[in-house]
Design a protein around this motif. Structure first.
Motif, PDB file in Angstrom:
ATOM      1  N   THR A  80       0.803  -1.224  -0.125  1.00  0.00           N
ATOM      2  CA  THR A  80      -0.044   0.000  -0.004  1.00  0.00           C
ATOM      3  C   THR A  80       0.846   1.220   0.031  1.00  0.00           C
ATOM      4  O   THR A  80       0.443   2.325  -0.676  1.00  0.00           O
ATOM      5  N   LYS A  81       2.006   1.349   0.511  1.00  0.00           N
ATOM      6  CA  LYS A  81       2.931   2.583   0.415  1.00  0.00           C
ATOM      7  C   LYS A  81       3.453   3.052  -0.675  1.00  0.00           C
ATOM      8  O   LYS A  81       3.603   3.964  -1.190  1.00  0.00           O
ATOM      9  N   ASP A  82       3.486   1.692  -1.649  1.00  0.00           N
ATOM     10  CA  ASP A  82       3.931   1.945  -3.142  1.00  0.00           C
ATOM     11  C   ASP A  82       2.781   2.685  -3.805  1.00  0.00           C
ATOM     12  O   ASP A  82       2.937   3.649  -4.410  1.00  0.00           O
ATOM     13  N   LEU A  83       1.677   2.371  -3.436  1.00  0.00           N
ATOM     14  CA  LEU A  83       0.416   2.765  -4.215  1.00  0.00           C
ATOM     15  C   LEU A  83       0.226   4.193  -3.752  1.00  0.00           C
ATOM     16  O   LEU A  83      -0.188   5.255  -4.536  1.00  0.00           O
ATOM     17  N   PRO A  89      11.091  -5.591  -1.091  1.00  0.00           N
ATOM     18  CA  PRO A  89      12.064  -5.473  -2.450  1.00  0.00           C
ATOM     19  C   PRO A  89      11.993  -4.020  -2.823  1.00  0.00           C
ATOM     20  O   PRO A  89      10.931  -3.041  -2.429  1.00  0.00           O
ATOM     21  N   GLU A  90      13.030  -3.279  -3.374  1.00  0.00           N
ATOM     22  CA  GLU A  90      12.932  -2.039  -4.169  1.00  0.00           C
ATOM     23  C   GLU A  90      11.829  -1.904  -5.071  1.00  0.00           C
ATOM     24  O   GLU A  90      11.682  -2.529  -5.759  1.00  0.00           O
ATOM     25  N   SER A  91      10.803  -1.294  -4.502  1.00  0.00           N
ATOM     26  CA  SER A  91       9.641  -0.757  -5.461  1.00  0.00           C
ATOM     27  C   SER A  91       9.188   0.578  -5.650  1.00  0.00           C
ATOM     28  O   SER A  91      10.148   1.386  -5.361  1.00  0.00           O
ATOM     29  N   LEU A 104      11.900   3.809  -4.890  1.00  0.00           N
ATOM     30  CA  LEU A 104      12.519   4.479  -6.120  1.00  0.00           C
ATOM     31  C   LEU A 104      11.916   5.923  -5.889  1.00  0.00           C
ATOM     32  O   LEU A 104      12.611   7.015  -6.407  1.00  0.00           O
ATOM     33  N   LEU A 105      10.521   6.284  -5.815  1.00  0.00           N
ATOM     34  CA  LEU A 105      10.125   7.619  -5.698  1.00  0.00           C
ATOM     35  C   LEU A 105      10.797   8.493  -4.566  1.00  0.00           C
ATOM     36  O   LEU A 105      11.101   9.542  -4.825  1.00  0.00           O
TER      37      LEU A 105
END
Length: 524
Positions: A156-159, A419-421, A425-426
């Motif tokens: 969810t933190k990626d989104l 993983p790096e996601s 990256l952002l």
């Protein structure tokens, strides 16, 4: 139990066996009845029979009493009476355990079960978040931007990072993807945070479950029984629905079209289904109905276990061909209406009035109707359900822990991986951008300071030149004055001697003035 290649579920009032045909098991089913009437026993007998046929089974364990399948049943006087009543000895009835894998979305009572935001997909996630059409379109585009820029959406933190990134850089994406409404992005973000609070933050991550791992068998070729501990999960209908839809949608995607087989590829049981559908958004209900309708062609059977048939939406209920109805109590007009509705869903038996029988059923008794060879429902019958061969009840913590860590899937899924996601990256892009901006600002300020210092230096030099010029003029003026005065006086004296006192005064002043003028002209 398996008898003559069929699932022997019960005996009718005449002592005749009543079967569930394996080839009709993927037409889905319903197990209903009030608390304490025997639904769990029916579920276990059915699941054990599928496992005996080599069919993998998934069970949602809401009360913690299904995990007993890990252990053999325990003999008792009551069990002996039931074994004798059904004549089970001659058909090989014996107490034994079943190959079982325990799962838990929260990782406490089973192997951690996860999936990723990417695997969930924008369409399904939008339905779970109850987004409108505009918000769904934006979510879909956010997924596309992430994919185009190799930004993996794992949790969810990626989104959330992607949503913020798109919102802050709206202008950069407008030409290719269109303009994003910040209010809509804010609404998606709020819905996502609500899902996190309900447990979604734990559910999304890696390693993601590969449902193909569930198509396995254990000892003696029995189908693996996968039990999801849902004691905490069931408290949130949205999360429970999300899990159901994800699994069924994933199966629908990966399984080939097979039509009606001799036995199903896999069977799912969802206990306490009334909680599954309670307060579920309309979009989500429509998706569940669609998936249930289509997945049977992939050889997957879905069975809902609930207290009352009316807990199941009509669109879903209409697709449940195999029905087991345990006792319902009717102490109020509403309950009487529910009993009548349940009775009306069966094909009538002229030997009895179904509604009356439903109210009179004892524990372990039921009225049933299973699909026949031609796909039509059988006439409703009053039956007694067979006993299970595994342990009835829960298990202690040591047995549970041993089973979890002894599973061949434990090492694959037990430990979370981050993983790096997109988030990382952002974040790095933001740090690098901030660093570049800071360096550019620092360089600009340095250049500005240098220019200021250069201007000050040039100004100082100009002032110094002006001062030097002024000094020379003053010096020249001073010299001219002195010389002019001296010469003038001498001229005046000479003039005075010739013309007297008046001429001396006039000659001195006039001579000085004339000489100074001449000198200034020369100096210029």
């Amino acid at each position: 139990m398996i008898r003559d290649g069929k699932i022997w579920m019960a005996n009718n009032e005449n002592g005749e066996p009543v079967y569930l045909l394996p080839k009709m098991a993927n037409r889905h089913g319903l197990i209903a009845g009030a608390t304490g009437t025997g639904k769990t026993i029916t579920l276990k007998v059915m699941a054990e029979s599928f496992s005996d046929m080599g069919v993998p089974v998934f069970l949602a364990d809401v009360k913690g009493d299904i995990a007993g399948m890990l252990c053999p049943g325990v003999d008792s006087e009551n069990m002996q009476n039931r074994i004798k009543k059904f004549g089970l000895d001659e058909f090989g009835f014996n107490y034994h355990n079943y190959p079982t894998t325990l799962w838990d979305v929260f990782g406490k009572n089973g192997i951690q079960l996860r999936t990723t935001i990417t695997e969930m997909g924008p369409t399904l996630l939008a339905r779970i978040l109850d987004l409108n059409d505009t918000q769904t379109d934006i979510l879909t585009i956010v997924y596309k931007i992430a994919d185009d820029n190799n930004l993996a959406l794992i949790d969810t933190k990626d989104l959330k990072s992607m949503l913020n990134y798109v919102s802050e850089n709206n202008g950069e994406f407008a030409a290719e993807y269109g303009v994003f409404n910040k209010q809509s992005i804010g609404a998606i973000m709020r819905a996502l945070v609500s899902l996190e609070l309900a447990g979604g933050e734990t559910f999304f991550g890696e390693p993601a479950i590969d449902i193909r791992d569930w198509f396995s068998t254990g000892e003696q070729g029995r189908g693996m029984i996968h039990i999801l501990d849902s004691q905490s999960l069931i408290n949130n209908g949205t999360l429970y629905s999300m899990f159901l839809l994800y699994m069924l949608s994933e199966l629908f995607e990966i399984m080939p079209e097979v039509g009606d087989l001799e036995k199903p590829k896999m069977v799912f049981f969802f206990d306490e289904a009334h909680l599954l559908f309670k307060d579920t958004p309309k979009h989500l209900l429509e998706k569940i109905e669609q998936v249930v309708k289509l997945i049977r062609s992939k050889g997957i059977g879905v069975y809902f276990v609930t207290q009352n048939p009316r807990d199941i939406p009509d669109g879903v209920l209409a697709q449940l061909g195999n029905k087991v109805q345990h006792a319902l109590h009717a102490y109020s007009p509403a309950e009487q209406k529910a009993v009548k509705a349940a009775a009306d869903s069966f094909r009538e038996n002229p030997a009895f009035k179904t509604a009356d029988v439903i109210e009179e059923l004892g524990t372990g008794e039921a009225v049933v109707s299973f699909l026949m060879e031609d796909g039509t429902p059988s006439i409703v019958e009053k039956v007694a359900i067979l006993p299970p061969q595994s342990l009835m009840g829960g298990i202690d913590d040591s047995v549970r822990d041993s089973s979890i860590k002894g599973s061949i899937l434990y090492t694959k899924y037990a430990n979370a991986v981050d993983p790096e996601s997109a988030y990382e990256l952002l974040l790095r892009m933001g740090v690098e951008k901030a660093k570049a901006e800071a360096e550019a600002k620092e360089a600009a300020e340095a250049a500005k300071l240098e220019a200021k210092e250069q201007a000050a230096k040039e100004k100082a030099e100009q002032r110094e030149k002006e001062k030097e010029a002024n000094r020379k003029r003053r010096a020249a003026k001073s010299v001219g004055t002195t010389v002019a005065g001296t010469v003038g006086r001498e001229v005046g004296k000479t003039f005075g001697k010739k013309f007297g006192k008046f001429g001396q005064t006039l000659g001195g002043n006039t001579g000085a003035q004339l000489f100074r003028g001449l000198l200034n002209t020369l100096l210029k």
